[in-house]
Write a protein that holds these residues in place. Structure first.
Motif, short mmCIF file in Angstrom:
data_model
loop_
_atom_site.label_atom_id
_atom_site.label_comp_id
_atom_site.label_asym_id
_atom_site.label_seq_id
_atom_site.Cartn_x
_atom_site.Cartn_y
_atom_site.Cartn_z
N VAL A 240 0.79 -1.71 0.09
CA VAL A 240 -0.23 -0.34 0.05
C VAL A 240 0.41 1.35 -0.07
O VAL A 240 0.92 2.11 -0.65
N GLY A 241 1.85 0.78 0.45
CA GLY A 241 2.68 2.39 0.74
C GLY A 241 3.13 2.99 -0.59
O GLY A 241 3.37 3.86 -1.27
N LEU A 242 4.14 1.14 -1.53
CA LEU A 242 4.30 1.72 -2.63
C LEU A 242 3.18 2.30 -3.32
O LEU A 242 3.75 3.00 -4.30
N LEU A 243 1.80 1.41 -3.46
CA LEU A 243 1.33 2.32 -4.68
C LEU A 243 0.88 3.81 -3.74
O LEU A 243 0.38 4.21 -5.43
N VAL A 244 0.91 4.14 -2.67
CA VAL A 244 0.67 5.41 -2.18
C VAL A 244 1.96 6.39 -2.82
O VAL A 244 1.46 7.71 -3.64
N ASP A 245 2.66 6.39 -3.16
CA ASP A 245 4.00 6.61 -3.55
C ASP A 245 3.03 6.66 -5.02
O ASP A 245 4.20 8.13 -5.68
N TYR A 246 3.17 5.21 -5.35
CA TYR A 246 3.07 5.73 -6.95
C TYR A 246 1.35 6.66 -6.98
O TYR A 246 2.22 7.59 -8.50
#
Length: 549
Positions: A283-289
């Motif tokens: 989720v952190g990666l997707l939020v960053d994307y």
């Protein structure tokens, strides 16, 4: 990555709520256990058809749920690993390969663990011993890799940022294969061992699986010391997501420690929360994307606006030289960035005089380009109703003082050339000009005042310089500091003498050819590097003949 990036509080509170939900539901009497229903051989023989199949499924429902949870964990871990390494290739975030390796290794352990538990690979040990033991091994390695991989970056000075290693695809594939082989070897050793180590708990009613205290202690160390410091040193959404993901891992281990038998309430809750712990970094990666996508979209919109601003600014420059008998004019302005603050112009007035203008607004950004546009508009408007050079420049300074408000200034040179008499009167407000005489002598025209936009007290009094007579073969050079101060790779400046030498060598050529030769010489002098300041040059050559054409 921007230090302003914030991990959404809604996700943090969602993770907290998910971790708090199982104990609350347990207090309300909800049991997540799927303990197998015993099935004796005698009773199984007496059953027929669907009843026999239903009894068999009921006896294996705990194994089914366990398989479902473990393969879900493996799939989430695999997806997170793929996204993590994609993020590394895009952002070169040094944390992502470490966490990606930990998740991949744990995911592979989970996969081989469930294969062995379902008897799809060789297994000699009893599942009651093997499944909890392999769980502990998987959790311990997951926590160890995260802690060991991130610890070297915790006490590194912020003034010395980590240079991420340039891992290639081949390296990552090799690392993945090695992790897979190591995971298989560990599970194979555990599954084929004649006897696994046994631990006796001193608190059997509270700590039923004492060996799970090891990963629990590692997760506590990561949550309390390693990951908070890592986030302070390496502020990123992924690092914060990694920190948040420790909470479900901690609660998962607390349940695992308290699991009394396979597939009971504590066992299944631990397996479910492990999945949540894998999901949070994803989720952190997707939020960053998502943040990067919006930033890229905003950047593209800004770049398009700047591109349009550049098109508009370039349209304000003269589109063609003036047609004046006896005078050959060529000009060019190149911006160092998308837009700039240099400006040149030539105005052929009704009285037959040719006004020549070069200005340099401090800075070379959007603000500079706006003040440049204002300067051009003011000057063109005032020359329609007034032909007195000093009066026009005095009024122009008042307007620019209001516009600049002390934040910017404009070096300004304006000359009024009478083609018939070949006389030049000028005002040099902080901006130089030079005349290269036909005999090769270089004359600098004296400054007549300070730059415009500075004097806000109304004491600015422009004055014209001494009238200059221009003869056939003479060349007026109007150059901004972006050209004169252009530096070579050795740090040497171009300066007026070099410019004069280029102009002198091409005195028999058209002004446009001389200008092109000058700009080429500056570019070669800089070694082909881009200009760091706006570059504007105007060449005015007296060719002979009188009168306006």
């Amino acid at each position: 990555m921007s230090t302003a990036a914030k991990f959404p509080k809604s996700i943090v509170w969602t993770v907290v709520a998910i971790c708090a939900l199982p104990p609350l539901l347990n207090l309300l009497g909800v049991n997540f256990g799927t303990v197998d229903i015993p099935l004796s051989l005698e009773s199984f023989i007496l059953l027929e058809g669907d009843e026999r199949r239903a009894a068999l499924y009921a006896a294996l429902r705990g194994a089914f749920v366990h398989t479902l949870l473990e393969w879900t964990a493996f799939c989430v871990a695999a997806l997170t690993v793929v996204v993590a390494f994609m993020h590394y290739f895009l952002a070169r975030d040094i944390i992502t390969p470490i966490v990606g390796t930990a998740l991949f290794f744990s995911g592979m352990l989970d996969a081989f663990h469930v294969l062995a538990a379902d008897m799809l690979t060789e297994s000699n040990v009893h599942l009651e011993a093997f499944i909890p033991y392999s769980w502990t091994v998987s959790r311990t390695f997951n926590a160890l890799i995260v802690v060991a991989g991130t610890t070297p970056f915790l006490w590194r000075s912020k003034s010395k940022p980590v240079e991420p290693p340039r891992y290639g695809l081949a390296f990552l594939l090799i690392a993945g294969v090695l992790c897979g082989v190591a995971a298989y070897a560990i599970i194979h050793v555990c599954a084929t061992a004649n006897r696994l180590p046994q631990f006796i708990s001193i608190l059997p009613n509270i700590v039923r699986r004492p060996f799970d205290l090891v990963p629990l202690a590692l997760y506590l160390f990561a949550a309390g010391i390693v990951l908070p410091r890592l986030y302070r040193q390496h502020r990123s959404l992924f690092a914060r997501g990694l920190h948040v993901s420790v909470l479900p891992h901690l609660v998962s281990q607390l349940y695992a420690v308290n699991s009394a038998e396979l597939f009971d309430n504590a066992f299944n809750v631990a397996s479910g929360l492990k999945i949540v712990g894998y999901i949070v970094p994803l989720v952190g990666l997707l939020v960053d994307y998502r943040r990067a996508y919006h930033s890229e979209t905003a950047l593209q919109a800004t770049q398009e606006q700047l591109r349009m601003a550049r098109v508009i600014q370039q349209s304000l420059m003269p589109k063609r030289p003036p047609v004046v008998a006896g005078v050959d004019v060529a000009g060019s302005s190149q911006v160092a960035e998308t837009v700039g603050g240099d400006y040149y112009d030539h105005l052929l007035l009704d009285d037959g005089t040719l006004w020549l203008v070069v200005a340099d607004v401090s800075g070379h950004d959007v603000g500079s380009s706006l003040l440049m546009a204002n300067t051009r508009a003011y000057l063109r408007s005032m020359t329609q109703t007034d032909s007195d050079l000093e009066s026009i420049i005095e009024r122009l300074n008042r307007f620019l003082c209001d516009d600049a408000d002390g934040r910017r200034f404009v070096t300004f040179w304006c000359g009024r050339l009478d083609p018939r008499e070949r006389t030049l009167s000028y005002i040099g407000a902080g901006h130089p000009a030079h005349i290269l005489r036909a005999d090769g002598r270089l004359e600098e025209l004296a400054l007549t005042g300070t730059a415009l936009g500075i004097d806000t007290e109304g004491e600015f009094r422009p004055r014209t310089g001494p009238a200059m007579t221009l003869n056939p073969g003479d060349t007026l050079m109007l150059l901004t500091d972006g050209l004169l101060e252009a530096a070579s790779p050795d740090g040497e400046q171009f300066e007026i003498e070099r410019a004069a030498a280029i102009v002198r060598q091409s005195r028999d050529r058209a002004a446009s050819e001389t200008l092109a030769a000058l700009l080429d010489a500056v570019q070669q002098f800089r070694g082909g590097k881009p200009f760091t300041d706006d570059v504007t040059a105007v060449i005015v050559r007296i060719t002979g003949g009188t009168g306006e054409s």
